[in-house]
Design a protein around this motif. Structure first.
Motif: not given
Length: 256
Positions: A160-188
């Motif tokens: 997952c850390h070194t090779t996964c080609w799917m992780a970047p898609f989700m990382i970028i999606g989450r970054k956009i969500s945080n930047w826009l401060r969209l509601p979502g499933l999170r840990l608080h």
């Protein structure tokens, strides 16, 4: 509450086991190779559609796929019982290099094909099941071996850390969500309740300094997969799931 938490992790592991058993069925829908072959013919295939869904889904669910659904996660969980070594920060950048090179190859094939011309979700998977012929089993076992070797040599969730080609898609999606401060499933967190036992850090399958994240009152990390092991292992109920905007320092969000 403790029984509910334990049950939640059992359910998560059961889902991962089922997903792992279905790996021969879904392999092509997760394949970085099939998407290249499809691009060479100007075809939008099943894996490309799935990666798009993962990107959009990350706006709401972050990298929950990685903890709750991904077949490779099941292998990673098994290997972590044998090799619990944390993964270093430097190793985590290699997946981005692989991802960029992969996208460049896809782009080159799409250009050579004159652009995308049609959508075929079952491209090279007309029988729906991905692994049906002997040569396909060679690819399947090669993928399995790669995941196992990386998990046992690099550390917990090494693939997952070194090779996964799917992780970047989700990382970028989450970054956009945080930047826009969209509601979502999170840990608080309720940082004031933390007793510094650091069980959360030891439980994290992604080798994150969860205790440090709690103290900083910032549970957003590119490698957090929302597995909930930190929350479910905390006896003081410091960490919890919620559906909300990113947490502000000092803010306590009601549990949902």
């Amino acid at each position: 509450m403790l029984k509910i938490r334990a049950k939640r992790q059992k359910i998560r592991l059961m889902i991962l086991v089922v997903s792992l058993l279905l790996f021969p069925v879904v392999l092509n829908y997760l394949s970085p190779y099939v998407i290249i072959m499809a691009a060479s013919e100007g075809v939008v295939n099943g894996s490309m559609l799935l990666f798009g869904v993962l990107f959009v889904g990350a706006l709401v669910f972050g990298r929950g796929w990685c903890a709750w659904v991904c077949p490779a996660a099941g292998i990673g969980e098994i290997c972590a019982a044998v090799q619990p070594k944390p993964v270093g920060k430097k190793a985590r950048w290699s997946k981005w290099i692989i991802w960029v090179i992969w996208l460049m190859i896809i782009g080159a094939f799409v250009i050579s094909a004159g652009g995308y011309k049609r959508v075929e979700p079952l491209f090279l998977t007309e029988e729906i099941v991905s692994v049906t012929m002997p040569q396909q089993y060679i690819i399947y076992y090669f993928v399995l071996t790669t995941i196992v070797v990386l998990s046992l040599t690099v550390g917990r969730r090494g693939f997952c850390h070194t090779t996964c080609w799917m992780a970047p898609f989700m990382i970028i999606g989450r970054k956009i969500s945080n930047w826009l401060r969209l509601p979502g499933l999170r840990l608080h967190v309720n940082a004031q309740q933390c007793t510094d036992c650091e069980v959360c850090t030891r439980n994290c399958p992604m080798s994150l300094d969860v205790h440090g994240m709690v103290k900083a009152e910032n549970m957003e990390h590119v490698d957090c997969i929302l597995c909930g092991q930190c929350a479910d292992g905390c006896s003081k109920d410091v960490i919890y799931y919620t559906f909300a905007q990113p947490q502000k320092i000092g803010e306590e969000v009601p549990r949902k």
